[in-house]
Motif scaffolding. Structure first.
Motif, PDB file in Angstrom:
ATOM      1  N   PHE A  80       0.813  -1.216   0.000  1.00 43.63           N
ATOM      2  CA  PHE A  80       0.000   0.000   0.000  1.00 43.63           C
ATOM      3  C   PHE A  80       0.846   1.266   0.000  1.00 43.63           C
ATOM      4  CE2 PHE A  80      -2.443  -3.368   2.219  1.00 43.63           C
ATOM      5  CZ  PHE A  80      -3.317  -3.628   1.181  1.00 43.63           C
ATOM      6  N   LEU A  81       2.144   1.091  -0.156  1.00 42.37           N
ATOM      7  CA  LEU A  81       3.078   2.155  -0.478  1.00 42.37           C
ATOM      8  C   LEU A  81       4.221   1.465  -1.196  1.00 42.37           C
ATOM      9  CD1 LEU A  81       4.371   5.003   1.887  1.00 42.37           C
ATOM     10  CD2 LEU A  81       5.683   4.043   0.004  1.00 42.37           C
ATOM     11  N   ILE A  82       4.257   1.605  -2.507  1.00 39.75           N
ATOM     12  CA  ILE A  82       5.211   0.825  -3.289  1.00 39.75           C
ATOM     13  C   ILE A  82       6.612   1.411  -3.174  1.00 39.75           C
ATOM     14  CG2 ILE A  82       3.474  -0.026  -4.895  1.00 39.75           C
ATOM     15  CD1 ILE A  82       4.430   2.067  -6.914  1.00 39.75           C
ATOM     16  N   GLU A  83       7.595   0.520  -3.176  1.00 42.26           N
ATOM     17  CA  GLU A  83       8.991   0.914  -3.141  1.00 42.26           C
ATOM     18  C   GLU A  83       9.738   0.157  -4.230  1.00 42.26           C
ATOM     19  OE1 GLU A  83      10.879   1.016   0.716  1.00 42.26           O
ATOM     20  OE2 GLU A  83       8.920   0.933   1.700  1.00 42.26           O
ATOM     21  N   PRO A  84      10.627   0.840  -4.955  1.00 45.36           N
ATOM     22  CA  PRO A  84      11.294   0.201  -6.096  1.00 45.36           C
ATOM     23  C   PRO A  84      12.035  -1.078  -5.753  1.00 45.36           C
ATOM     24  CG  PRO A  84      11.596   2.570  -6.186  1.00 45.36           C
ATOM     25  CD  PRO A  84      10.938   2.275  -4.862  1.00 45.36           C
ATOM     26  N   PHE A  85      12.674  -1.160  -4.569  1.00 43.93           N
ATOM     27  CA  PHE A  85      13.490  -2.341  -4.314  1.00 43.93           C
ATOM     28  C   PHE A  85      12.655  -3.558  -3.927  1.00 43.93           C
ATOM     29  CE2 PHE A  85      13.262  -2.025   0.287  1.00 43.93           C
ATOM     30  CZ  PHE A  85      13.679  -3.251   0.751  1.00 43.93           C
ATOM     31  N   ILE A  86      11.414  -3.327  -3.515  1.00 45.84           N
ATOM     32  CA  ILE A  86      10.565  -4.445  -3.128  1.00 45.84           C
ATOM     33  C   ILE A  86       9.968  -5.130  -4.354  1.00 45.84           C
ATOM     34  CG2 ILE A  86       8.410  -5.048  -1.953  1.00 45.84           C
ATOM     35  CD1 ILE A  86       9.079  -2.956   0.125  1.00 45.84           C
ATOM     36  N   LYS A  87       9.500  -4.328  -5.284  1.00 45.99           N
ATOM     37  CA  LYS A  87       8.962  -4.880  -6.523  1.00 45.99           C
ATOM     38  C   LYS A  87       9.495  -4.059  -7.697  1.00 45.99           C
ATOM     39  CE  LYS A  87       4.780  -6.657  -8.724  1.00 45.99           C
ATOM     40  NZ  LYS A  87       3.290  -6.742  -8.688  1.00 45.99           N
ATOM     41  N   PRO A  88      10.736  -4.342  -8.121  1.00 42.53           N
ATOM     42  CA  PRO A  88      11.358  -3.558  -9.190  1.00 42.53           C
ATOM     43  C   PRO A  88      10.577  -3.548 -10.497  1.00 42.53           C
ATOM     44  CG  PRO A  88      12.976  -4.947  -8.086  1.00 42.53           C
ATOM     45  CD  PRO A  88      11.634  -5.371  -7.574  1.00 42.53           C
ATOM     46  N   VAL A 105      10.744   7.252  -9.514  1.00 48.04           N
ATOM     47  CA  VAL A 105      11.597   6.742  -8.440  1.00 48.04           C
ATOM     48  C   VAL A 105      10.819   6.444  -7.165  1.00 48.04           C
ATOM     49  CG1 VAL A 105      13.644   7.931  -9.318  1.00 48.04           C
ATOM     50  CG2 VAL A 105      12.144   9.090  -7.660  1.00 48.04           C
ATOM     51  N   ASP A 106       9.504   6.719  -7.161  1.00 46.73           N
ATOM     52  CA  ASP A 106       8.685   6.528  -5.970  1.00 46.73           C
ATOM     53  C   ASP A 106       7.230   6.449  -6.414  1.00 46.73           C
ATOM     54  OD1 ASP A 106       7.956   9.191  -6.591  1.00 46.73           O
ATOM     55  OD2 ASP A 106       9.425   9.998  -5.191  1.00 46.73           O
ATOM     56  N   GLU A 107       6.296   6.301  -5.455  1.00 46.80           N
ATOM     57  CA  GLU A 107       4.891   6.167  -5.848  1.00 46.80           C
ATOM     58  C   GLU A 107       4.326   7.466  -6.428  1.00 46.80           C
ATOM     59  OE1 GLU A 107       0.612   4.376  -4.263  1.00 46.80           O
ATOM     60  OE2 GLU A 107       2.510   3.746  -3.357  1.00 46.80           O
ATOM     61  N   TRP A 108       4.800   8.603  -5.966  1.00 52.36           N
ATOM     62  CA  TRP A 108       4.347   9.887  -6.500  1.00 52.36           C
ATOM     63  C   TRP A 108       4.657   9.970  -7.993  1.00 52.36           C
ATOM     64  CZ3 TRP A 108       2.279  14.496  -4.180  1.00 52.36           C
ATOM     65  CH2 TRP A 108       2.305  15.634  -4.995  1.00 52.36           C
ATOM     66  N   THR A 109       5.925   9.760  -8.366  1.00 51.60           N
ATOM     67  CA  THR A 109       6.313   9.879  -9.773  1.00 51.60           C
ATOM     68  C   THR A 109       5.804   8.712 -10.608  1.00 51.60           C
ATOM     69  OG1 THR A 109       8.488   8.975  -9.137  1.00 51.60           O
ATOM     70  CG2 THR A 109       8.302  11.375  -9.357  1.00 51.60           C
ATOM     71  N   PHE A 110       5.655   7.540  -9.999  1.00 49.70           N
ATOM     72  CA  PHE A 110       5.050   6.389 -10.679  1.00 49.70           C
ATOM     73  C   PHE A 110       3.631   6.734 -11.121  1.00 49.70           C
ATOM     74  CE2 PHE A 110       2.212   2.732 -10.324  1.00 49.70           C
ATOM     75  CZ  PHE A 110       2.850   1.742 -11.055  1.00 49.70           C
ATOM     76  N   SER A 111       2.849   7.263 -10.192  1.00 41.65           N
ATOM     77  CA  SER A 111       1.460   7.591 -10.488  1.00 41.65           C
ATOM     78  C   SER A 111       1.363   8.754 -11.473  1.00 41.65           C
ATOM     79  CB  SER A 111       0.713   7.930  -9.198  1.00 41.65           C
ATOM     80  OG  SER A 111       0.746   6.843  -8.297  1.00 41.65           O
ATOM     81  N   ALA A 112       2.254   9.730 -11.330  1.00 46.03           N
ATOM     82  CA  ALA A 112       2.244  10.880 -12.231  1.00 46.03           C
ATOM     83  C   ALA A 112       2.577  10.456 -13.660  1.00 46.03           C
ATOM     84  CB  ALA A 112       3.223  11.940 -11.743  1.00 46.03           C
ATOM     85  N   ALA A 113       3.524   9.536 -13.815  1.00 47.04           N
ATOM     86  CA  ALA A 113       3.933   9.094 -15.143  1.00 47.04           C
ATOM     87  C   ALA A 113       2.825   8.312 -15.848  1.00 47.04           C
ATOM     88  CB  ALA A 113       5.200   8.242 -15.043  1.00 47.04           C
ATOM     89  N   GLY A 362      17.700   3.467  -3.551  1.00 51.07           N
ATOM     90  CA  GLY A 362      16.873   4.311  -4.388  1.00 51.07           C
ATOM     91  C   GLY A 362      17.137   4.022  -5.856  1.00 51.07           C
ATOM     92  N   LEU A 363      16.076   4.085  -6.669  1.00 56.15           N
ATOM     93  CA  LEU A 363      16.219   3.801  -8.094  1.00 56.15           C
ATOM     94  C   LEU A 363      17.160   4.817  -8.730  1.00 56.15           C
ATOM     95  CD1 LEU A 363      13.345   2.766 -10.442  1.00 56.15           C
ATOM     96  CD2 LEU A 363      15.095   4.342 -11.243  1.00 56.15           C
TER      97      LEU A 363
END
Length: 512
Positions: A80-88, A105-113, A362-363
């Motif tokens: 419920f808060l994604i992190e790159p190293f957990i599920k690349p 690089v994080d959920e904010w930019t993931f969702s924005a993209a 960090g990614l």
């Protein structure tokens, strides 16, 4: 005077230790798992403090049994808060043909993209599949009696101008229902706050933290806690702990201001849930300073501390024996605090002693191990002549040597000797991962470097300056450096003594 200067520098480095990490194994390697080389106590009965099984049916234990047991937990991180190293794989989809500066690089930019519609589609699939009832049953069958569920604030309070998507609550409630059926207790953990409380990707947004710069952010955080605590009250037989905020950075905010928020949060939580554990993070302060974060009027309060040994330039240089010995050094003042003040839970720890894991810093960032972590080191820091994130230090656990697996078991046992026996309990980070073996609880149990419960500690091996002899890959054989590497000489041992204990870790501060 030179030795004093070095000691001060060593102390400074150790104080910059940071615990901004998490993990979770998405898909375990498709290749056939290597048979476990270590005893996993298959013949031992399952812990009666979790569940028992009769004719395939899981039987939940009583509340009284669980409440009096040590907390033996696993984090359900990266859901419920994604992190790159957990599920690349969630982030690797952006790598092909992208400008590196535009890669999320994080959920904010993931969702924005992706945009809200596509982000919701991908995240709902992730919420539905990354953690299942089978995972929780496997955890319980191997002795876990609690789970910690990290949640971003946007599950309860998101604005139209933020790229995040909501909709997590039904999936969280499904976890609570499964936990009730299986006999697990739950800690709900506010893992990311509006504005970011630390600037790490585990807050949902990497970069400059803005949390306490705005009263609006604080009020939104309290609103989220109100809703989260309301959920806990609805599931009061299952949810026994509320962590009011994960890892607020004392490097970014005055400790008195963090404590002021803690006090506000206490009144809010206690008004809605009088008996739930009120859990605070240590903000990366040393245990001798923890009393500044605690109010005498608090009841049912617990201190959460995160202990890692790889997010620090000095610790990466240590050999295997030094890592095991450092466990007791780091825990000494923590145990004293637990016995003299509120109880302590180690809310995060792992089997890792290197930072080779993909995206762990960090990614887009490298590693201290290989000397590629920009802004932190320009030379390899591993304790070997040749530093490579392969073999024992790679992502494929089938390439781990027998020697390295035994070290992992000894390192985990050294930690559990303290966290399980001397403190209120612990939560391993993480329940599973997608290619981060040392961070994967279920894989560790399967392969034998994490024990089932009741556990039988593995005796610590003698570590000499020579090769261990049965190291298939050869990489672990280089770890027999002098015992003095633990403190880099008497001057650094003095620095460690002054610090009392080093908790969690990362010079990632320098990269913000």
């Amino acid at each position: 005077m030179k030795s004093l200067d070095l000691a001060v520098r060593a102390a400074s480095v150790l104080l910059l230790a940071q615990a901004a990490v998490h993990a979770s194994p998405g898909a375990v390697s498709a290749s056939k798992p290597e048979p476990a080389l270590l005893s996993t106590n298959d013949a031992a009965p399952l812990s009666t403090l979790t569940t028992s099984t009769v004719d395939g049916d899981s039987l939940a234990v009583s509340d009284a049994e669980v409440e009096t047991a040590s907390i033996r937990g696993a984090n359900i991180g990266g859901v419920f808060l994604i992190e790159p190293f957990i599920k690349p794989s969630l982030f690797d989809q952006f790598l092909s043909g992208s400008n590196p500066a535009d890669i999320p690089v994080d959920e904010w930019t993931f969702s924005a993209a992706l945009g809200k519609a596509e982000a919701r589609r991908q995240l709902e699939e992730h919420w539905d599949t990354f953690v299942t009832r089978d995972h929780l049953e496997s955890l319980a069958e191997n002795g876990i009696n609690w789970i910690r569920i990290p949640i971003g604030y946007w599950a309860f309070n998101v604005t139209d101008d933020e790229p995040y998507v909501d909709g997590q609550v039904p999936y969280i409630e499904r976890l609570l229902e499964w936990s009730r059926d299986i006999g697990l207790k739950v800690e709900l953990d506010l893992h990311g706050a509006p504005g970011s409380q630390n600037g790490y990707d585990n807050s949902g947004r990497r970069g400059t933290p803005e949390w306490l710069h705005s009263r609006v952010n604080v009020d939104r955080t309290l609103d989220v806690l109100s809703k989260m605590t309301g959920l806990a009250a609805e599931w009061s037989d299952v949810v026994r702990g509320i962590q009011i905020l994960n890892e607020p950075s004392r490097w970014k905010w005055e400790v008195k201001d963090i404590f002021g928020f803690y006090n506000e949060a206490y009144d809010l939580v206690r008004g809605l849930a009088p008996d739930v554990y009120f859990m605070i993070h240590d903000t990366f302060l040393g245990p001798k300073e923890w009393p500044t974060l605690v109010a005498p009027r608090w009841t049912q309060a617990l201190m959460d501390t995160h202990i890692y040994q790889m997010f620090d330039n000095y610790m990466v240089t240590m050999n295997e024996s030094a890592h095991i010995d450092m466990v007791a050094t780091m825990a000494e003042d923590i145990v004293k605090f637990d016995r003299s003040s509120i109880g302590v839970v180690v809310g995060e720890f792992s089997a890792a002693t290197h930072d080779c894991t993909k995206y762990i810093n960090g990614l887009g960032r490298g590693s201290r191990w290989e000397g590629t972590l920009q802004g932190v080191t320009d030379k390899p820091l591993c304790p070997f002549a040749n530093c490579s994130c392969t073999g024992d230090y790679g992502s494929n656990y089938t390439e781990f040597s027998g020697h390295y697996k035994r070290f992992l078991r000894n390192y985990i046992d050294a930690q559990l000797d303290v966290y399980d026996q001397e403190l209120v309990g612990w939560f391993f980070w993480n329940f599973r991962t997608e290619g981060a073996p040392e961070w994967d609880y279920l894989l560790g149990v399967e392969q034998g470097w994490i024990p089932k419960f009741p556990r039988t500690a593995v005796p610590k091996p003698e570590v000499s300056s020579s090769s261990s002899g049965d190291d298939e890959s050869g990489s672990a054989a280089q770890s027999g450096a002098s015992r003095s590497r633990l403190c880099l000489g008497e001057w650094a041992c003095g620095a460690v003594a002054v610090l009392g204990t080093v908790v969690a870790a990362s010079a990632a501060l320098a990269m913000l």
